[in-house]
Design a protein around this motif. Structure first.
Motif, mmCIF file in Angstrom:
data_model
loop_
_atom_site.group_PDB
_atom_site.id
_atom_site.type_symbol
_atom_site.label_atom_id
_atom_site.label_comp_id
_atom_site.label_asym_id
_atom_site.label_seq_id
_atom_site.Cartn_x
_atom_site.Cartn_y
_atom_site.Cartn_z
ATOM 1 N N ILE A 281 -50.538 34.082 86.979
ATOM 2 C CA ILE A 281 -50.447 35.368 87.674
ATOM 3 C C ILE A 281 -49.161 36.021 87.184
ATOM 4 O O ILE A 281 -48.058 35.532 87.442
ATOM 5 C CB ILE A 281 -50.376 35.188 89.212
ATOM 6 N N LYS B 271 -47.485 39.190 92.935
ATOM 7 C CA LYS B 271 -47.860 37.986 92.177
ATOM 8 C C LYS B 271 -47.894 36.754 93.091
ATOM 9 O O LYS B 271 -48.869 36.006 93.091
ATOM 10 C CB LYS B 271 -46.847 37.727 91.040
ATOM 11 N N THR B 272 -46.808 36.578 93.842
ATOM 12 C CA THR B 272 -46.718 35.376 94.674
ATOM 13 C C THR B 272 -47.756 35.404 95.791
ATOM 14 O O THR B 272 -48.431 34.394 96.039
ATOM 15 C CB THR B 272 -45.282 35.242 95.242
ATOM 16 N N THR C 152 -50.571 36.863 95.722
ATOM 17 C CA THR C 152 -51.872 36.626 95.084
ATOM 18 C C THR C 152 -52.065 35.141 94.777
ATOM 19 O O THR C 152 -53.133 34.579 95.045
ATOM 20 C CB THR C 152 -52.008 37.488 93.806
ATOM 21 N N ALA C 153 -51.021 34.486 94.254
ATOM 22 C CA ALA C 153 -51.137 33.056 93.924
ATOM 23 C C ALA C 153 -51.447 32.239 95.181
ATOM 24 O O ALA C 153 -52.340 31.378 95.177
ATOM 25 C CB ALA C 153 -49.846 32.570 93.264
ATOM 26 N N ASP D 255 -45.026 26.791 90.546
ATOM 27 C CA ASP D 255 -44.043 27.842 90.820
ATOM 28 C C ASP D 255 -43.126 27.948 89.611
ATOM 29 O O ASP D 255 -42.223 27.136 89.419
ATOM 30 C CB ASP D 255 -43.245 27.499 92.084
ATOM 31 N N LEU E 251 -42.752 30.950 96.205
ATOM 32 C CA LEU E 251 -44.011 30.232 96.417
ATOM 33 C C LEU E 251 -43.737 28.857 97.027
ATOM 34 O O LEU E 251 -44.384 28.451 97.999
ATOM 35 C CB LEU E 251 -44.752 30.101 95.079
ATOM 36 N N ASP F 89 -47.657 30.888 89.394
ATOM 37 C CA ASP F 89 -46.956 32.095 89.861
ATOM 38 C C ASP F 89 -45.782 32.337 88.915
ATOM 39 O O ASP F 89 -44.826 31.565 88.885
ATOM 40 C CB ASP F 89 -46.462 31.857 91.298
#
Ligand SMILES: Nc1ncnc2c1ncn2[C@@H]1O[C@H](COP(=O)(O)OP(=O)(O)OP(=O)(O)O)[C@@H](O)[C@H]1O
Ligand SMILES: [Mg+2]
Length: 258
Positions: free
Chosen positions: A6, A15-16, A18-19, A38, A45, A125
């Motif tokens: 991501i 991004k985080t 979403t992950a 991570d 994350l 991530d």
């Protein structure tokens, strides 16, 4: 094992978030054994999905892997989800990576080969920069998902990202762009138009645009609760958006060529 990075060089594009939510949905609704990585020294994350790491103790996380020592995925609060944790020592590697490159550029790719039979899907991530973590992630990934905020900065930054990914294909010739995920989308007409423009431009470049993730205060709430949206807000529209995104991604066997 399918490996999805991501990534977006721009900061704060979800991004985080979403992950985390992708991992939770894959584990619960698709019975996937998920490995989160991570790759960001901010460790957002890691802090979200674990109970917190004791300071100064090497835990066999992602930065150990990049230094060439052993790494061990840790359990998370979510069933079927483990994590290769990040810590602040990753930052030192980021500094050397920009000057002398990575000592072990294939460390993550090699590690994933060794855990192939323990996980079905790896979700990485990435940090908002071409730092050590991002280089290792791209070398290991099959595909990238690019979360993007619909503003002019994000859209201009994407051209730069495509250029950088092209460079990374020298390390990993098989890297594909699974697609761009518009995030934090407002329901107003201006945003809808920006979304249509983006979709059109990306389609011309043969890049897929996933439907979209709407903006919602439930996301910030979920970061305080440290719970993925399927648990903290099971009926929320945003939860539905993330489920739909995962559905789109799971159905996409081919990915898109860059
Ligand atoms: N759909 C959304 N609606 C509202 N807020 C959101 C949404 N998605 C993310 N956010 C918020 O936006 C902020 C940035 O999200 P996140 O940390 O996931 O971005 P990031 O791309 O990982 O950032 P960085 O580049 O610093 O790693 C967070 O405060 C998060 O709660
Ligand atoms: Mg982040």
């Amino acid at each position: 094992m399918r490996t999805t990075a991501i990534m977006n060089l721009k900061g704060g594009t979800a991004k985080t978030v979403t992950a985390i939510n992708m991992a939770a949905i894959l584990a619960r609704d698709y019975a996937q054994r998920v490995l989160l990585v991570d790759a960001d020294s901010q460790a957002n994350l890691t802090e979200f999905v674990t109970e917190g790491l004791p300071d100064g103790i090497s835990l066999g996380g992602f930065s150990d892997l990049l230094r060439g020592t052993e790494a061990f995925p840790m359990p998370t609060k979510m069933q079927n989800v483990k994590i290769l944790a990040a810590d602040a020592t990753l930052m030192e590697l980021d500094v050397t990576a920009t000057t002398t490159g990575l000592a072990h550029p294939m460390a993550l790719a090699d590690f994933l080969d060794t855990v192939e039979d323990r996980f079905d899907w790896c979700v990485i991530d990435c940090p908002p920069a071409f730092s050590a973590g991002a280089l290792a992630a791209l070398a290991a990934a099959d595909e990238v998902v690019i979360p993007m905020k619909l503003d002019a900065f994000g859209i201009r930054g994407m051209a730069n990202l495509m250029e950088q990914i092209m460079n990374m294909r020298r390390v990993n010739a098989d890297l594909e762009v699974a697609g761009v995920l518009p995030t934090m989308v407002y329901p107003d007409p201006e945003q809808q138009k920006a979304l249509e423009d983006l979709r059109f431009r990306l389609a011309r470049a043969q890049i897929r645009t996933f439907r979209r993730i709407r903006r919602s205060p439930k996301v910030d709430q979920s970061t305080f609760a440290q719970e993925a949206l399927i648990y903290s807000s099971p009926k929320g529209k945003i939860t539905h958006d993330y489920k739909f995104f995962v559905h789109e991604l799971v159905g996409n066997e081919e990915g898109g060529e860059i």
